[in-house]
Design a protein around this motif. Sequence first.
Motif, PDB file in Angstrom:
ATOM      1  N   SER A 143       0.835  -1.199   0.000  1.00 15.14           N
ATOM      2  CA  SER A 143       0.000   0.000   0.000  1.00 15.14           C
ATOM      3  C   SER A 143       0.869   1.248   0.000  1.00 15.14           C
ATOM      4  CB  SER A 143      -0.918   0.021   1.227  1.00 15.14           C
ATOM      5  OG  SER A 143      -1.801  -1.083   1.211  1.00 15.14           O
ATOM      6  N   ILE A 144       0.449   2.224  -0.787  1.00 14.77           N
ATOM      7  CA  ILE A 144       1.160   3.500  -0.904  1.00 14.77           C
ATOM      8  C   ILE A 144       0.171   4.633  -0.661  1.00 14.77           C
ATOM      9  CG2 ILE A 144       2.458   5.044  -2.420  1.00 14.77           C
ATOM     10  CD1 ILE A 144       4.029   2.570  -1.917  1.00 14.77           C
ATOM     11  N   ILE A 145       0.539   5.602   0.179  1.00  8.71           N
ATOM     12  CA  ILE A 145      -0.199   6.855   0.292  1.00  8.71           C
ATOM     13  C   ILE A 145       0.604   7.917  -0.444  1.00  8.71           C
ATOM     14  CG2 ILE A 145      -1.044   8.663   1.849  1.00  8.71           C
ATOM     15  CD1 ILE A 145      -1.456   6.500   3.953  1.00  8.71           C
ATOM     16  N   GLY A 146      -0.020   8.544  -1.432  1.00  8.32           N
ATOM     17  CA  GLY A 146       0.661   9.550  -2.243  1.00  8.32           C
ATOM     18  C   GLY A 146      -0.089  10.866  -2.252  1.00  8.32           C
ATOM     19  N   GLY A 147      -0.432  11.370  -1.054  1.00 10.56           N
ATOM     20  CA  GLY A 147      -1.149  12.647  -0.961  1.00 10.56           C
ATOM     21  C   GLY A 147      -0.226  13.836  -1.065  1.00 10.56           C
ATOM     22  N   THR A 148       0.672  13.789  -2.058  1.00 13.32           N
ATOM     23  CA  THR A 148       1.767  14.753  -2.166  1.00 13.32           C
ATOM     24  C   THR A 148       1.698  15.596  -3.426  1.00 13.32           C
ATOM     25  OG1 THR A 148       3.078  12.974  -3.177  1.00 13.32           O
ATOM     26  CG2 THR A 148       3.343  13.318  -0.807  1.00 13.32           C
ATOM     27  N   GLY A 149       0.516  15.627  -4.074  1.00 13.83           N
ATOM     28  CA  GLY A 149       0.423  16.260  -5.380  1.00 13.83           C
ATOM     29  C   GLY A 149       0.405  17.764  -5.392  1.00 13.83           C
ATOM     30  N   GLY A 150       0.222  18.410  -4.215  1.00 17.39           N
ATOM     31  CA  GLY A 150       0.227  19.875  -4.210  1.00 17.39           C
ATOM     32  C   GLY A 150      -0.405  20.516  -3.010  1.00 17.39           C
ATOM     33  N   ALA A 151      -1.278  19.798  -2.278  1.00 18.52           N
ATOM     34  CA  ALA A 151      -1.929  20.366  -1.095  1.00 18.52           C
ATOM     35  C   ALA A 151      -0.942  20.434   0.066  1.00 18.52           C
ATOM     36  CB  ALA A 151      -3.143  19.524  -0.713  1.00 18.52           C
ATOM     37  N   SER A 152      -1.186  21.354   1.007  1.00 17.46           N
ATOM     38  CA  SER A 152      -0.274  21.588   2.123  1.00 17.46           C
ATOM     39  C   SER A 152      -0.057  20.306   2.923  1.00 17.46           C
ATOM     40  CB  SER A 152      -0.837  22.672   3.040  1.00 17.46           C
ATOM     41  OG  SER A 152      -0.996  23.889   2.334  1.00 17.46           O
ATOM     42  N   PRO A 153       1.200  19.996   3.295  1.00 17.46           N
ATOM     43  CA  PRO A 153       1.504  18.729   3.961  1.00 17.46           C
ATOM     44  C   PRO A 153       0.871  18.600   5.340  1.00 17.46           C
ATOM     45  CG  PRO A 153       3.492  19.751   3.075  1.00 17.46           C
ATOM     46  CD  PRO A 153       2.407  20.768   2.985  1.00 17.46           C
ATOM     47  N   TYR A 154       0.616  17.361   5.739  1.00 19.20           N
ATOM     48  CA  TYR A 154       0.156  17.022   7.078  1.00 19.20           C
ATOM     49  C   TYR A 154       1.295  16.334   7.837  1.00 19.20           C
ATOM     50  CZ  TYR A 154      -4.749  17.672   5.579  1.00 19.20           C
ATOM     51  OH  TYR A 154      -5.931  18.172   5.121  1.00 19.20           O
ATOM     52  N   ALA A 155       1.153  16.310   9.149  1.00 19.42           N
ATOM     53  CA  ALA A 155       2.165  15.700  10.011  1.00 19.42           C
ATOM     54  C   ALA A 155       1.939  14.196  10.143  1.00 19.42           C
ATOM     55  CB  ALA A 155       2.138  16.350  11.386  1.00 19.42           C
ATOM     56  N   ILE A 156       2.991  13.494  10.538  1.00 23.94           N
ATOM     57  CA  ILE A 156       2.890  12.089  10.932  1.00 23.94           C
ATOM     58  C   ILE A 156       2.541  12.060  12.417  1.00 23.94           C
ATOM     59  CG2 ILE A 156       4.115   9.907  11.168  1.00 23.94           C
ATOM     60  CD1 ILE A 156       3.631  10.743   8.273  1.00 23.94           C
ATOM     61  N   GLU A 157       1.470  11.330  12.781  1.00 25.28           N
ATOM     62  CA  GLU A 157       1.010  11.363  14.168  1.00 25.28           C
ATOM     63  C   GLU A 157       1.042  10.012  14.868  1.00 25.28           C
ATOM     64  OE1 GLU A 157      -2.768  13.303  14.553  1.00 25.28           O
ATOM     65  OE2 GLU A 157      -1.889  15.286  14.225  1.00 25.28           O
ATOM     66  N   ASN A 158       0.678   8.950  14.186  1.00 27.44           N
ATOM     67  CA  ASN A 158       0.567   7.658  14.848  1.00 27.44           C
ATOM     68  C   ASN A 158       1.071   6.579  13.899  1.00 27.44           C
ATOM     69  OD1 ASN A 158      -0.102   5.571  16.575  1.00 27.44           O
ATOM     70  ND2 ASN A 158      -2.276   5.572  16.020  1.00 27.44           N
ATOM     71  N   VAL A 159       2.345   6.222  14.023  1.00 29.33           N
ATOM     72  CA  VAL A 159       2.971   5.302  13.073  1.00 29.33           C
ATOM     73  C   VAL A 159       2.328   3.925  13.168  1.00 29.33           C
ATOM     74  CG1 VAL A 159       5.119   4.187  12.393  1.00 29.33           C
ATOM     75  CG2 VAL A 159       5.136   6.575  13.142  1.00 29.33           C
ATOM     76  N   GLN A 160       1.896   3.432  12.017  1.00 28.51           N
ATOM     77  CA  GLN A 160       1.229   2.132  11.944  1.00 28.51           C
ATOM     78  C   GLN A 160       2.251   0.991  11.906  1.00 28.51           C
ATOM     79  OE1 GLN A 160      -2.313   1.849  12.116  1.00 28.51           O
ATOM     80  NE2 GLN A 160      -1.783   3.926  12.800  1.00 28.51           N
ATOM     81  N   PRO A 161       1.873  -0.195  12.372  1.00 28.55           N
ATOM     82  CA  PRO A 161       2.836  -1.288  12.563  1.00 28.55           C
ATOM     83  C   PRO A 161       3.597  -1.699  11.310  1.00 28.55           C
ATOM     84  CG  PRO A 161       0.793  -1.773  13.713  1.00 28.55           C
ATOM     85  CD  PRO A 161       0.531  -0.543  12.898  1.00 28.55           C
ATOM     86  N   ASN A 162       2.951  -1.679  10.152  1.00 28.83           N
ATOM     87  CA  ASN A 162       3.598  -2.213   8.953  1.00 28.83           C
ATOM     88  C   ASN A 162       4.107  -1.115   8.018  1.00 28.83           C
ATOM     89  OD1 ASN A 162       4.410  -4.648   7.692  1.00 28.83           O
ATOM     90  ND2 ASN A 162       2.782  -4.428   6.174  1.00 28.83           N
ATOM     91  N   SER A 163       4.218   0.120   8.551  1.00 28.41           N
ATOM     92  CA  SER A 163       4.694   1.255   7.762  1.00 28.41           C
ATOM     93  C   SER A 163       6.214   1.185   7.628  1.00 28.41           C
ATOM     94  CB  SER A 163       4.293   2.565   8.436  1.00 28.41           C
ATOM     95  OG  SER A 163       4.829   3.676   7.737  1.00 28.41           O
ATOM     96  N   LEU A 164       6.702   1.159   6.385  1.00 29.08           N
ATOM     97  CA  LEU A 164       8.139   1.030   6.139  1.00 29.08           C
ATOM     98  C   LEU A 164       8.823   2.365   5.873  1.00 29.08           C
ATOM     99  CD1 LEU A 164       8.203  -2.127   3.829  1.00 29.08           C
ATOM    100  CD2 LEU A 164       8.354  -2.012   6.316  1.00 29.08           C
ATOM    101  N   LYS A 165       8.110   3.337   5.316  1.00 24.68           N
ATOM    102  CA  LYS A 165       8.719   4.615   4.972  1.00 24.68           C
ATOM    103  C   LYS A 165       7.673   5.712   5.037  1.00 24.68           C
ATOM    104  CE  LYS A 165      12.083   7.232   3.230  1.00 24.68           C
ATOM    105  NZ  LYS A 165      13.419   7.401   3.854  1.00 24.68           N
ATOM    106  N   ARG A 166       8.032   6.842   5.673  1.00 23.24           N
ATOM    107  CA  ARG A 166       7.115   7.974   5.800  1.00 23.24           C
ATOM    108  C   ARG A 166       7.869   9.263   5.503  1.00 23.24           C
ATOM    109  NH1 ARG A 166       7.088   4.424   9.350  1.00 23.24           N
ATOM    110  NH2 ARG A 166       8.601   5.589  10.631  1.00 23.24           N
ATOM    111  N   LEU A 167       7.264  10.132   4.706  1.00 21.03           N
ATOM    112  CA  LEU A 167       7.847  11.434   4.404  1.00 21.03           C
ATOM    113  C   LEU A 167       6.769  12.489   4.495  1.00 21.03           C
ATOM    114  CD1 LEU A 167       9.985  10.515   1.253  1.00 21.03           C
ATOM    115  CD2 LEU A 167      10.865  11.036   3.532  1.00 21.03           C
ATOM    116  N   THR A 168       7.013  13.537   5.249  1.00 17.56           N
ATOM    117  CA  THR A 168       6.111  14.681   5.271  1.00 17.56           C
ATOM    118  C   THR A 168       6.913  15.918   4.882  1.00 17.56           C
ATOM    119  OG1 THR A 168       4.417  15.853   6.528  1.00 17.56           O
ATOM    120  CG2 THR A 168       6.450  15.239   7.702  1.00 17.56           C
TER     121      THR A 168
END
Length: 557
Positions: A496-521
Amino acid sequence: MRRLLLPLVLLVPLLNGGTASASAAETLLSQGKPATASSVEDATFPASLAFDGDTTTTRWASIEGSDPQWLQVDLGASRQLSRVKLTWEAAYGKTYKIQLSADGSTWTDAHSTTTGDGGVDEAAITGTARYVRMHGTQRGTSYGYSLYEMQVYGEGGTGPAPGYQAENATLSQAFVDTKHAGFTGTGFVDYVNTTGGYIEWSVTAAAAGPHRLDFRYANNSTTGNRPVAVTVNGANAASVTFPPTGAWTTWTTQAATVTLNAGANTIRATATSNDGGPNIDRLDITPDTGGGTSFVVAAAGDIAQQCTASSSSCIHPKTAALVQTMNPEFVITMGDNQYDDALISDFRNYYDKSWGAFKSKTRPTPGNHETYDPAGSLAGYKAYFGSIAYPNGKPYYSYDHGNWHFVALDSNDFGSTQLNWLKADLAANTKKCVAAYWHHPLYSSGEHGNQPVARATYQALYDARADLVLGGHDHHYERFGPQNANGGSDTQGIVSIIGGTGGASPYAIENVQPNSLKRLTDTYGVVKLNLGPDSFQTQLIGLDGSVKDSGPTYACH
């Protein structure tokens, strides 16, 4: 330094069973053709600049300090080759190969060296191929690889011109011209600045089925995109948008996929804008062979704020520029295409000025902001995208490309009707690889967090052994390892990929999920999907053109 580097092996197996022709005239085949690269140093050094005819100023540059790297050109059709000329910038390749391919996937070495020292390299090549690349494995400096120009020469010149030349077609409100350099054949066609002008080709297909159309064009437009409607044998087949190329002498290609009959066909490209169509050099046609090919798809969600390129802080024109350099087969959007309330006027004033360049090959999905329209939920979204987003009269649909089955879903309404449709669609699928995308992700480490409403959908995809799911909603990038619908690590699970990076103002990382391998804000960019006939690999390309994250290569289930 100018020298002739003879290949280690002069006679290599010819792709497609071609044979060399000693008497054929040689011509430059690569200028203005679609180009891709393993990486770019930043957005000012895209792959296309190594094929623009400028050998002293513009250039491609890879990221610094990394091997291997490659630069690739698509000649548009299989051609008999004679030589490749590389004009290096200071950052040169010491050890590299020139490789040939018929399909962009399987490569044959045509030349190699371990003693490159920059300057200008020319290598004699024997072979027939559509794709040619420089594959570097050892840099000559501590930087990257950088080429002012990569020129591929082969059979042509006074011989038969490639493809279906525009100047030989039937014309209406269009005329043949020769005043801009870089065309093939004997000229190019310039549309009159009005709607309704057309170019009509009579073409022959060996067999019925899907075919790729590559229009070679130039558009030094001060007014923006020049769209045309494509009909095949009188029936509507595709809409193709031709974005500006920067100069009338800068030629590139724009593609569409249509279905042809076996034998004779008529293809017409009609201008649908008051500015007319672009300058068209020729039309190249190749069968869409399906599962044996690899291809690139660009993807992002949460895209167009209410701003334009006139503002340096406006991001969506910059992410659109990234898509342009990728030259993807098509574009996926994961919702919230237009902020704030997705009015049709806002789509036209903002989204259309950037990502609208790829509208004809966009496969969108709606987000929650598309439901806020005072004219009605999804009203502006439907009015803008039309049948592109509603091919079957519903905001969810599926389609195939190569050996992949794609499912676009509306996560604003994950009710039983859509779920039952999804299960039936997956049951009927015959493709090896499956990807799905929607707006609200089941799992997210961002401000919006997990969206349990998506669990039944994810479970249906898991049961069907789907491979990849993309989402948006949270304005960050996140890559999850293969997991099941309960969020557990699972080798048979879905990446699974979250790609909410197309142009809207970034959000913070708040609660890291168990199977998350990489996060960028605080990172904007476009997800690049490298999709093979039985495997896939994902990357996030940042605004500077560099690779911000690269996932492993996964085999399809």
